[in-house]
Each structure stands twice: as structure tokens, then as C-alpha cells.
Design an enzyme around this catalytic site. Structure first.
Site, mmCIF file in Angstrom:
data_model
loop_
_atom_site.group_PDB
_atom_site.id
_atom_site.type_symbol
_atom_site.label_atom_id
_atom_site.label_comp_id
_atom_site.label_asym_id
_atom_site.label_seq_id
_atom_site.Cartn_x
_atom_site.Cartn_y
_atom_site.Cartn_z
ATOM 1 N N HIS A 267 0.837 -1.200 0.000
ATOM 2 C CA HIS A 267 0.000 0.000 0.000
ATOM 3 C C HIS A 267 0.873 1.252 0.000
ATOM 4 O O HIS A 267 1.788 1.373 0.803
ATOM 5 C CB HIS A 267 -0.904 -0.003 1.237
ATOM 6 C CG HIS A 267 -2.064 0.920 1.100
ATOM 7 N ND1 HIS A 267 -1.905 2.281 1.042
ATOM 8 C CD2 HIS A 267 -3.384 0.690 0.993
ATOM 9 C CE1 HIS A 267 -3.102 2.839 0.905
ATOM 10 N NE2 HIS A 267 -4.007 1.893 0.871
ATOM 11 N N SER A 285 -5.380 6.027 5.000
ATOM 12 C CA SER A 285 -6.312 5.548 3.974
ATOM 13 C C SER A 285 -6.085 6.155 2.593
ATOM 14 O O SER A 285 -5.765 7.336 2.444
ATOM 15 C CB SER A 285 -7.734 5.867 4.401
ATOM 16 O OG SER A 285 -8.603 5.677 3.321
ATOM 17 N N ARG A 331 -2.930 1.257 -6.481
ATOM 18 C CA ARG A 331 -1.916 1.177 -5.432
ATOM 19 C C ARG A 331 -0.554 0.709 -5.910
ATOM 20 O O ARG A 331 0.471 1.238 -5.498
ATOM 21 C CB ARG A 331 -2.422 0.233 -4.353
ATOM 22 C CG ARG A 331 -3.599 0.819 -3.674
ATOM 23 C CD ARG A 331 -4.214 -0.130 -2.707
ATOM 24 N NE ARG A 331 -5.301 0.578 -2.057
ATOM 25 C CZ ARG A 331 -6.134 0.025 -1.217
ATOM 26 N NH1 ARG A 331 -6.030 -1.248 -0.920
ATOM 27 N NH2 ARG A 331 -7.094 0.736 -0.664
ATOM 28 N N LEU A 442 -13.517 -5.217 1.529
ATOM 29 C CA LEU A 442 -14.681 -5.327 2.412
ATOM 30 C C LEU A 442 -15.874 -5.817 1.600
ATOM 31 O O LEU A 442 -16.654 -6.659 2.040
ATOM 32 C CB LEU A 442 -15.008 -3.968 3.039
ATOM 33 C CG LEU A 442 -13.989 -3.417 4.047
ATOM 34 C CD1 LEU A 442 -14.391 -2.012 4.485
ATOM 35 C CD2 LEU A 442 -13.875 -4.334 5.260
HETATM 36 C C1 LIG Z 1 -5.314 -1.024 7.772
HETATM 37 C C2 LIG Z 1 -6.207 -1.616 6.731
HETATM 38 C C3 LIG Z 1 -7.146 -0.813 6.092
HETATM 39 C C4 LIG Z 1 -7.987 -1.353 5.129
HETATM 40 N N1 LIG Z 1 -8.921 -0.551 4.537
HETATM 41 C C5 LIG Z 1 -9.797 -1.099 3.664
HETATM 42 C C6 LIG Z 1 -10.850 -0.327 3.105
HETATM 43 O O1 LIG Z 1 -10.990 0.854 3.385
HETATM 44 N N2 LIG Z 1 -11.714 -0.926 2.261
HETATM 45 C C7 LIG Z 1 -11.615 -2.236 1.938
HETATM 46 O O2 LIG Z 1 -12.432 -2.735 1.194
HETATM 47 N N3 LIG Z 1 -10.629 -2.996 2.460
HETATM 48 C C8 LIG Z 1 -9.722 -2.466 3.315
HETATM 49 N N4 LIG Z 1 -8.737 -3.249 3.840
HETATM 50 C C9 LIG Z 1 -8.718 -4.674 3.554
HETATM 51 C C10 LIG Z 1 -9.792 -5.378 4.352
HETATM 52 O O3 LIG Z 1 -9.961 -4.748 5.586
HETATM 53 C C11 LIG Z 1 -9.456 -6.835 4.610
HETATM 54 O O4 LIG Z 1 -9.084 -7.451 3.433
HETATM 55 C C12 LIG Z 1 -10.654 -7.561 5.148
HETATM 56 O O5 LIG Z 1 -11.215 -6.876 6.229
HETATM 57 C C13 LIG Z 1 -10.313 -8.967 5.555
HETATM 58 O O6 LIG Z 1 -11.442 -9.546 6.172
HETATM 59 P P1 LIG Z 1 -11.477 -11.066 6.538
HETATM 60 O O7 LIG Z 1 -12.805 -11.310 7.147
HETATM 61 O O8 LIG Z 1 -11.114 -11.878 5.363
HETATM 62 O O9 LIG Z 1 -10.309 -11.277 7.611
HETATM 63 P P2 LIG Z 1 -10.015 -10.588 9.042
HETATM 64 O O10 LIG Z 1 -10.896 -9.466 9.330
HETATM 65 O O11 LIG Z 1 -8.546 -10.371 9.095
HETATM 66 O O12 LIG Z 1 -10.389 -11.708 10.067
HETATM 67 C C14 LIG Z 1 -9.630 -12.841 10.281
HETATM 68 C C15 LIG Z 1 -10.296 -13.661 11.345
HETATM 69 O O13 LIG Z 1 -9.724 -14.945 11.375
HETATM 70 C C16 LIG Z 1 -9.375 -15.304 12.689
HETATM 71 N N5 LIG Z 1 -8.215 -16.192 12.592
HETATM 72 C C17 LIG Z 1 -7.127 -16.060 11.797
HETATM 73 N N6 LIG Z 1 -6.299 -17.088 11.967
HETATM 74 C C18 LIG Z 1 -6.859 -17.897 12.885
HETATM 75 C C19 LIG Z 1 -6.485 -19.113 13.481
HETATM 76 N N7 LIG Z 1 -5.364 -19.734 13.168
HETATM 77 N N8 LIG Z 1 -7.317 -19.646 14.410
HETATM 78 C C20 LIG Z 1 -8.471 -19.034 14.760
HETATM 79 N N9 LIG Z 1 -8.882 -17.894 14.200
HETATM 80 C C21 LIG Z 1 -8.088 -17.329 13.284
HETATM 81 C C22 LIG Z 1 -9.134 -14.011 13.405
HETATM 82 O O14 LIG Z 1 -9.348 -14.180 14.779
HETATM 83 C C23 LIG Z 1 -10.186 -13.118 12.760
HETATM 84 O O15 LIG Z 1 -11.411 -13.295 13.425
HETATM 85 C C24 LIG Z 1 -7.873 -2.718 4.789
HETATM 86 C C25 LIG Z 1 -6.930 -3.516 5.426
HETATM 87 C C26 LIG Z 1 -6.085 -2.976 6.378
HETATM 88 C C27 LIG Z 1 -5.080 -3.859 7.022
#
Ligand SMILES: Cc1cc2nc3c(=O)[nH]c(=O)nc-3n(C[C@H](O)[C@H](O)[C@H](O)COP(=O)(O)OP(=O)(O)OC[C@H]3O[C@@H](n4cnc5c(N)ncnc54)[C@H](O)[C@@H]3O)c2cc1C
Ligand code: SF4
Ligand code: FES
Lengths: 639, 249
Positions: A267, A285, A331, A442
Site C-alpha cells: 500500500h 487511507s 496502489r 470489504l
Molecule cells: C489497515 C487496513 C485498512 C484497510 N482498509 C480497507 C478499506 O478501506 N476498504 C476495503 O475494502 N478494504 C480495506 N482493507 C482490507 C480489508 O480490511 C481486509 O481485506 C478484510 O477486512 C479482511 O477480512 P477477513 O474477514 O477476510 O479477515 P479478518 O478481518 O482479518 O479476520 C480474520 C479472522 O480470522 C481469525 N483467525 C485467523 N487465523 C486464525 C487461526 N489460526 N485460528 C483461529 N482464528 C483465526 C481471526 O481471529 C479473525 O477473526 C484494509 C486492510 C487494512 C489492514
């Protein structure tokens, strides 16, 4: 098993999903209560998936390693969430969103999945709004929108700079409702260690209870992984410090193919490294690029304060190089352009590894109040970390590891190559090809969770109705538990001198240097050797205090780092194999005369899906050829 | 910088804890407080000693994991600051810093600086939601929400569920946390329908879970890292009273 079938429904692109839903197998409401589903992960993919499946009547067990589902790292997403609602009457449509994602991903994503993600995008905003998510509104009460990089329409919905928090809390509250209704059961503070496969199907998981240290067995009819991304492979990244690749690696070792592991987004706008103990990099952001202008001094090594450098001595290098998109290029393009300036000695700040993101003109034109309304919390965050006030002095930013387009390979059902094992959200290799556009993670995660997995998981479960949940005493569970325990015991028995964190830092350095924003064959080969050496050292000199039967944060770290080391090898192998540049994957050997990334479509228009062959053996490459029938494959240009 | 640390150490929930003293040299003023703790822990581990257990994840003041009571204040010095945003430049060279876990009956200590805040999840299950299934939602623009209400609802929704309000309160009350959720949803048309039920159920749950009652000291607001104001408590009280009356009818 090893043949890759993406199971894309026949028919025109726009009708595939409707046709799928109309003809898929169903489970009647009566039978749903006989079926158990495990969801690992509670982010913007996992929470909605768990809630929606529970709403349908399935019994859902939900796992996360934090103490509460609400703390999944989705909470940190800032800028927004896309939807093709054409709210601004500016020419947006499902096709346009689909097209932007395919192009943004540099033609390395699967058309059918991307189109479906765009199709469900609008419903997500409806759903979240109905749950009480306070999206930004205009004075008239309608949804407000902003623009993100790589697109020319305003389709991003937001809640100040805390969109991720708000949308996650929407999904989380839906999940809490199902908990109160007894349809979902929470298992927080559990680390998933392994997947249990019985007769070729995913039937459960092995976890470690992070409070008692106990190893637990959990069985179900299907397992959904929503465990997020592995950008923490670089140690310093915008992810949470506990984000990891362990669940994906466990699945990989059990036979799930890993798709495009080397596609990692760097990023462009993060707060630069400030000290050597830094544990994390903070994202500023992308939405800031709506009003902030990126520049460096025209003169090499110019160390004057920003305010002392007159306009004609500033190089607004994105506006100069990419007049059509200016500061809002995607990006990967913005990151490389910043790196190029810094590598050539034009960088600013103490280390020279930073560029300015300047709000002077925006504040002058729109006033401080308006800028505060849009970015107040981001400016505050910046000030808390650096002690500087962005209303007055430009921010300093530098690229950092951020998002993993790669992940577990899934078919149109979001099912991995292990039947009954699904991967959603950032954990799968996803719809973003070789580069993700802002505000679409998201969208994809929530789409997977609310509107896609409930259908495709049901389609799978329809054939499982007469199968009982396996006993957790079955040999496969016992074996998986014993293996997991053996690994933990091994960590504890090494009794060396170096901490898990110190290994993680060194791994991060290797990956950032050789497999970060720019890659070449020589560097990647060097990385393989360095990782192998580090691995040896890790397994012979690791130190972990305490025991396995208590809260032991070092043990948790060690198991994450061990998996990162293996994942690093996989990433580097994938990067070596792909000799073209595409999206975030920039191979120095493959660039145009102007220095832009150059794809080699004849040879590399495929998804690389890697199959595990055993510890320390080279994984086997499978290719899913990508066909583009609805877009013309072009050179990606933002000029 | 050189600092002295006075840190609460407790093996687990069953044992008694005590303060342990540490001296730490080579602290950089630019380090965050959590990075300083990491630095301490790395040192302790390589010396064969027990590290200090504490919670953290996002380091961006948004996940609500970090929860340290520093020098008598939840989240330490600075207004509207979470523990992970505290930097060592806020302390003086040679200063003694006391670090404790949240202290509240409903948040029992698990180890050292880690507490069990599961009670907040239970509060949310008691009513912190809108009852709507996936697929049932009307168009997001069908319910118009004025900018002022949307912004106010957002201010309440910004709560990160850290529990500092409980830790700050002499009664260990969770009223600010509950007020934030109740207010957020009561301010929006989609949340109004269940507003009464929500207020009654969440308040009843709060009592059941052993949180104290609110005596309006305002300590919660002063320590909240997200600036959640006690005006939301006034709103909760109105919602609750109004719900109790109509319930009695
Ligand atoms: C700082 C930041 C800003 C961002 N801004 C944006 C944005 O503005 N718009 C956008 O669309 N995207 C954005 N993104 C990207 C987006 O936020 C993520 O890609 C997305 O939220 C990932 O969601 P997820 O549900 O896949 O995983 P996560 O939200 O990372 O959740 C992972 C889950 O898995 C669990 N887990 C992981 N490993 C294990 C394990 N071994 N055992 C048990 N549980 C486990 C964790 O406890 C957690 O509950 C951003 C990312 C970051 C880092
Ligand atoms: S109200 Fe404030 S102090 Fe209380 S949990 Fe929410 S953010 Fe933390
Ligand atoms: S670590 Fe997430 S709020 Fe502090």
C-alpha cells in the site's frame, strides 16, 4: 483430485449467478438443524457468513483467536466499501465495477467470480444499513459516496475513516443475535491448528484453547475458513500484529491448493518506519488521495522543510506521470512510483524513505472544517504517531505490505480443493487478480459472507443430510491432535536463545528485500537460500518460556512464525515461477521501456495453484487458465 | 531513556498477583508504549525470565484489545488515546511507570495484564443488534437518514469495546458502553423499532453480569479513548424510562 475445475456455471456472464441459485441443490429448513458448520474467523467475511448460515437454521460454531469476534482485523479498514449503485449518476454499473476490478487486477482474476462480486455489492450496503451501520449521508438523507484509486466513478460508501469498524460491527451484531437465539456458538481465544479430513472431506478442526492451553477437537459437516490475509509475512505491515497465514497453511498441508501466493499488495500511503523496535506500520487511507497531493522535491537530496520549497521546485510525480488518474492511480502503480523517487535520492524525511502527501491546497480551497469532516480521525491518528499536524505540514508516507490477493484456491462455490472446506474473504485467492482496488476487499468479504457462501455451502450440504457429524474420537481426529501437540512440544523442547519475534523480523527483512515491491530472479533465488537457513536456525535455536498448558503468547507467536517461514518459501517459488510483471507482482526483467509493468499474456494468463507434496518438498504447480470473454485484454494504462 | 516499571504480575485467575519491578535502559522516545513492553519482553525471554502477558492487536486504536491501566489511568496519559497510541515521549527519563490490568469484578484477570471481557459480548447478545436476516433488507436509500442523525449515530458507534469506561468507574459500571450502542441504534430509523426492548434487555443484562450502577461521576467519559460522551447516558436513561413506562402499560 488434482485436476482444477473452477465449476463456473454455463451461460452468459450476467446470468451465471442467477442460474446457479435457481438450479443449486437446497437443504430444507427441517434438515438444516441437523447440520453443523464450523466457521473460523470473524472478520467481514466470517461474521456475516456465520450469522447468515445460522439465520438459515444451521448450527454454527464460530472461532477466532481474539477475545471477541468484534476485534478481527477488518475492524481497521478505513476508507470505504464499494457498491455499484450509481448513486452519483456518473455512469456506474455492475459491468463497470466488474471491468474496473478485472483491469485493476491486471487481468489475472476469474471473470465469473468478479462479476458475481459486483452483482451482490449493492445488497451489501442495504444489508449493513438495515443492521444499523451509520454510513455517511448527505444532508438530504441519502448515502454519501467518495472515489477510490483506479476508477473514474464515485462508488465508495464510508463511515468517516472507520468504515471497517462499522461494517464489521454490523456483521458482528448479526452474529451476536444468532448467539442469543442459540443458533451460533462462539469459541473465542482459540487458535486453529489443523483441519481434520475424513474420507477426503473436511470434517472438523483442531484448536488450542489460548487460556487453558488445552488442545480441542471440533467436528462438523463443513468448515469455512475466513482467516484473513498474511501480509504480516513482512513483519512490518498494516495488518494487526497477530494476523497470520497459519490456517491457510494448515489447509495447504492437508491438500488444499494455494492460489497465487506471491500476489501481495504493497500500500502506497503508510506512515514510514520510525524506529527499529517498530512492531507495525499504520495505514493512512487511500481516500486521502482524493484531496492530498503526492510530491517530492525536484532537487535530489533537498532537505528543506516542505513549506520552504516553492511550487516550481516540487515534483508532483503521479500527476506528472499519470495525468488521467493523477494521485488516484491504483496502489501498485503509486507504490512503485514512490519507491522509484526514493531509490533515486529524492525521498524526504530522516531516512529518505518517504514522500509528501500534502493537503495544503485542499485546506486552502475547501477550508479546514470540510477536510476535518472527511479525514479528521486519520489526521488525529497521524498526529498521535508522529507528533505532526497534517493540516499544517504535509504527511510523510511510504509503501508497506498490506493485502494478500493470493490465498487458498477456490472454485466458483468458494470451495477449496478439499470438499467441504470453503475459504472466504481475504483468505481465498479472491477476485482481485494481481492487484486489489481500494474499498473492494470489504465488499468481497461481505459478499462472500452474506450472499454467496450461504448458497454454495448449502449446495454442498444438500448431499450431507444423511451423514452424521463424525465422532471426535475417530482416528483422523486423534492423529491430527497428536501431530499438533508434537509440533508444540517441539517448539518448547528447543530451548535455544532467539525469540520468535526476532525470527519473524529477519524473515520480514528477507521478504521485503527480495520479494516485496520489486523482484528479480537473482534476489528471489537468494531469498530461498536465506529462508532455508533461517528455518534451520529457527528449529534449532528458538526460545520459548513457560509451558503449553497455560496462556503462552510466545508459543502462539512461534507457531505463526513457523508457518510464515514455510509460506515465505511458497511465495518466493511462485514469484520465481511467474516471470512476467502483473499488478503488484513486479519482475524487473519484465517491464516496458517507460518502466511500467509488462504482462506476458501468452505464457502467464493463469492462476498458479500450488499443491503440497510433503515437508521440504517442492510443491506441484497446477494452472487454471483464465479466459476473458467479456473484456478486451489490454495493456493497463492510467496515463 | 531509562525507565522503571512497576508491573502487575499474576500467574492466572486462581492465584494472587503482585507488583514486579523492572528497570529498562535504552528506551527510545519514539517507541510506542507497547513497543517498549515488547522490548522489555524480548529482554526478559532471552534472560530466561517470564515475559509480561498483555493484549494488543491492531495498534491503531480500533480493535479494543489493548487495555492497560497506566499510572492510575485506563489507557494512560493523553486525552482520547488508546494504550496502543501512547508513546514513550509522554514520559520522562528516569520516571517510574506503574502498569496494571483493568480492575473490575466483571472483568476477571486471566494473567498479568490480561482480563476476560467476555461480559461485553454477552451484553451485545442481549440486544445490541437489529433483528434482520440477510436478504431481508430494503434499499439503503429507502430509509433516509439526516446527516446530523447519521453523524451522531456514528459518534456513538465509534466505541471500540475496550472496557476503559468500566475500569475508570468507581462502581465498575458498563453504562457508557451500553449507552453508546442503545443510542446509536435508537438514533436510526432501522433501529427504532426494537429500541425499547433493546434498552430494557441490555440494562437488565448489565445488572445480571455484576456491573455496578451509574452515579454520574463522568470518569468514563474522561478516559474513553473514542470520546464517547455521557450525553449518550442521558439518552439511554430517556430510552430506558420511556421503555419501562410503556412496558408497564
Ligand atoms: C489497515 C487496513 C485498512 C484497510 N482498509 C480497507 C478499506 O478501506 N476498504 C476495503 O475494502 N478494504 C480495506 N482493507 C482490507 C480489508 O480490511 C481486509 O481485506 C478484510 O477486512 C479482511 O477480512 P477477513 O474477514 O477476510 O479477515 P479478518 O478481518 O482479518 O479476520 C480474520 C479472522 O480470522 C481469525 N483467525 C485467523 N487465523 C486464525 C487461526 N489460526 N485460528 C483461529 N482464528 C483465526 C481471526 O481471529 C479473525 O477473526 C484494509 C486492510 C487494512 C489492514
Ligand atoms: S465507551 Fe469508550 S471506554 Fe467504554 S468500551 Fe467504548 S470505547 Fe471503550
Ligand atoms: S491494539 Fe487495537 S485498540 Fe489498541
Amino acid at each position: 483430485m488434482s485436476k482444477l475445475d473452477a465449476k463456473i456455471p454455463e451461460g452468459p456472464l450476467a446470468e451465471k449467478w442467477a442460474k446457479y441459485k435457481a438450479t443449486q441443490k437446497l437443504v430444507s429448513p427441517n434438515n438444516r438443524k441437523k447440520l453443523d458448520i464450523i466457521v473460523v474467523g470473524t472478520g467481514i467475511a466470517g461474521s456475516p457468513a456465520a450469522a447468515s448460515l445460522a439465520e438459515m437454521g444451521y448450527n454454527v460454531k464460530v472461532f477466532c483467536f481474539q477475545d471477541s469476534a468484534r476485534r478481527a482485523h477488518s475492524v481497521a479498514a478505513q476508507g470505504g466499501i464499494n457498491a455499484s449503485r450509481n448513486n452519483k449518476n456518473d455512469g456506474d454499473s455492475v459491468y463497470r465495477l466488474f471491468y474496473d476490478m478485472i483491469k485493476g487486477g491486471d487481468y489475472r482474476a476469474r471473470e465469473a467470480n468478479v462479476y458475481r462480486a459486483a452483482q451482490v455489492s449493492s445488497n451489501i450496503i442495504d444489508q449493513l444499513t438495515a443492521q444499523g451501520v451509520p454510513f455517511a449521508r448527505e444532508y438530504g438523507g441519502t448515502l454519501a459516496n467518495r472515489t477510490f484509486g483506479g476508477v473514474q466513478v464515485s462508488r465508495t460508501n464510508y463511515a468517516q475513516g472507520q468504515t471497517g469498524q462499522q461494517v464489521l460491527l454490523g456483521g458482528y451484531s448479526a452474529l451476536k443475535r444468532q448467539v442469543s437465539l442459540g443458533k451460533a456458538t462462539m469459541f473465542p481465544r482459540q487458535q486453529m491448528l489443523d483441519i481434520v479430513v475424513i474420507d477426503g472431506k473436511a470434517r472438523g478442526i483442531i484448536t488450542r484453547n489460548l487460556i487453558t492451553g488445552e488442545i480441542e477437537r471440533h467436528a462438523a459437516h463443513a468448515v469455512v475458513l475466513a482467516t484473513g490475509g498474511y501480509g504480516t509475512i513482512y513483519y512490518l505491515s498494516t495488518l494487526a500484529v497477530q494476523s497470520n497465514g497459519s490456517a491457510a497453511m494448515a489447509a495447504f498441508r492437508k491438500g488444499a491448493f494455494f492460489g497465487n501466493p506471491s500476489f501481495i499488495q504493497i500500500h502506497p500511503t503508510c506512515i514510514p518506519v520510525l524506529n527499529e523496535y517498530q512492531s507495525k506500520l499504520t495505514l493512512m487511507s487511500e481516500s486521502l488521495r482524493n484531496d492530498g497531493r503526492i510530491w517530492v522535491p525536484k532537487a535530489e537530496g533537498d532537505k528543506r522543510k516542505a513549506s520552504e520549497i516553492p511550487d516550481e521546485e516540487r515534483d508532483y510525480f503521479l500527476e506528472r506521470r499519470y495525468p488521467a488518474f493523477g494521485n488516484l492511480v491504483p496502489r501498485d502503480v503509486a507504490s512503485r512510483a514512490a519507491k522509484e523517487r526514493c531509490d533515486n535520492g529524492f525521498g524526504v524525511g530522516k531516512t529518505g524513505l518517504a514522500v509528501f502527501l500534502d493537503f495544503r491546497d485542499a485546506v486552502a480551497k475547501q477550508g479546514k472544517k470540510v477536510i476535518k469532516g472527511k479525514y479528521g480521525n486519520l489526521f488525529d491518528m497521524y498526529e498521535k504517531i508522529t507528533g505532526e499536524v497534517p493540516y499544517e505540514t504535509p504527511m510523510m508516507i511510504y509503501p508497506a505490505g498490506h493485502y494478500t490477493m493470493g490465498g487458498l484456491w477456490v472454485d466458483y462455490n468458494l470451495q477449496t480443493t478439499i470438499p467441504g472446506l470453503f475459504a472466504i474473504g481475504e483468505a481465498n485467492f479472491s477476485e482481485h487478480g494481481a492487484n486489489r482496488l481500494g474499498a473492494s476487499a470489504l465488499m468481497q468479504g461481505a459478499g462472500d459472507g452474506y450472499f454467496i457462501a450461504p448458497y454454495t455451502v448449502s449446495n454442498y450440504l444438500a448431499d450431507e443430510i444423511s451423514n452424521k457429524v463424525p465422532s471426535t474420537d475417530s482416528p483422523e481426529f486423534v492423529e491430527a491432535e497428536n501431530e499438533a501437540k508434537a509440533v508444540l512440544d517441539k517448539f518448547l523442547s528447543i530451548k535455544g536463545t532467539q525469540t520468535a519475534t526476532s525470527f519473524h523480523k529477519r524473515l520480514g527483512q528477507i521478504m521485503w528485500t527480495h520479494s516485496g515491491m520489486q523482484r528479480n530472479e537473482e534476489g528471489l533465488k537468494k531469498a530461498l537460500v536465506e529462508i532455508a537457513d533461517l528455518k534451520k536456525e529457527f528449529w534449532s535455536d528458538l526460545i520459548i518460556p513457560g509451558t503449553a498448558n497455560e496462556i503462552n503468547q510466545e508459543l502462539e507467536k512461534a507457531s505463526r512464525v513457523a508457518d510464515f517461514i514455510d509460506l515465505a518459501t511458497l511465495i518466493v517459488n511462485d514469484a520465481l515461477n511467474r516471470k512476467e510483471s502483473c499488478g503488484a507482482h513486479f519482475r524487473e526483467e519484465s517491464r516496458t521501456e517507460g518502466g511500467e509493468a509488462m504482462r506476458i499474456d501468452d505464457e502467464y494468463s493463469f492462476v498458479a495453484a500450488w499443491e503440497y507434496q510433503g515437508a521440504d518438498k517442492e510443491p506441484k504447480l497446477h494452472k487454471e487458465d483464465l479466459k476473458f470473454e467479456n473484456v478486451e485484454v489490454k495493456v493497463r494504462s492510467y496515463k | 531513556m531509562k525507565i522503571k516499571l512497576n508491573i502487575w504480575k499474576q500467574e492466572n485467575g486462581k492465584t494472587k498477583g503482585k507488583f514486579e519491578k523492572y528497570e529498562l535502559d535504552g528506551v527510545d522516545a519514539e517507541m510506542s508504549f507497547l513497543e517498549m513492553l515488547d522490548y522489555l519482553n524480548e529482554k526478559l525471554i532471552t534472560e530466561g525470565k517470564e515475559p509480561v502477558a498483555y493484549e494488543h492487536d491492531c495498534h491503531e486504536a480500533i480493535c479494543g484489545c489493548c487495555s492497560l491501566y497506566i499510572n492510575g489511568h485506563p489507557h494512560g496519559p493523553g486525552k482520547e488515546t488508546a494504550t496502543c497510541q501512547v508513546h514513550m515521549r509522554s514520559f520522562k527519563d528516569g520516571e517510574t511507570i506503574t502498569v496494571e490490568p483493568w480492575r473490575a469484578k466483571s472483568f476477571p484477570v486471566l494473567k498479568d495484564l490480561m482480563t476476560d471481557r467476555n461480559a461485553f459480548d454477552k451484553l451485545m447478545s442481549a440486544g445490541g443488534f437489529v433483528s434482520i436476516d440477510a436478504g431481508q433488507a430494503p434499499d439503503a436509500n429507502a430509509n433516509l437518514v439526516g446527516k446530523i442523525d447519521a453523524d451522531k449515530a456514528f459518534d456513538a458507534a465509534a466505541c471500540i469495546g475496550c472496557g476503559a469506561c468500566v475500569a475508570a468507574c468507581k462502581n465498575s459500571s458498563a453504562t457508557l458502553f451500553v449507552a453508546a450502542k442503545v443510542s446509536q441504534l435508537a438514533l436510526l430509523p432501522q433501529g427504532k423499532i426494537e429500541a425499547k426492548r433493546r434498552a430494557l434487555n441490555m440494562v437488565a443484562k448489565m445488572d445480571e453480569l455484576g456491573f455496578g450502577s451509574c452515579t454520574n461521576t463522568g470518569a468514563c467519559e474522561a478516559e474513553c479513548p473514542k470520546g464517547i460522551g455521557i450525553d449518550f447516558i442521558a439518552k439511554l436513561n430517556r430510552e430506558y424510562l420511556c421503555a419501562s413506562f410503556s412496558e408497564a402499560e
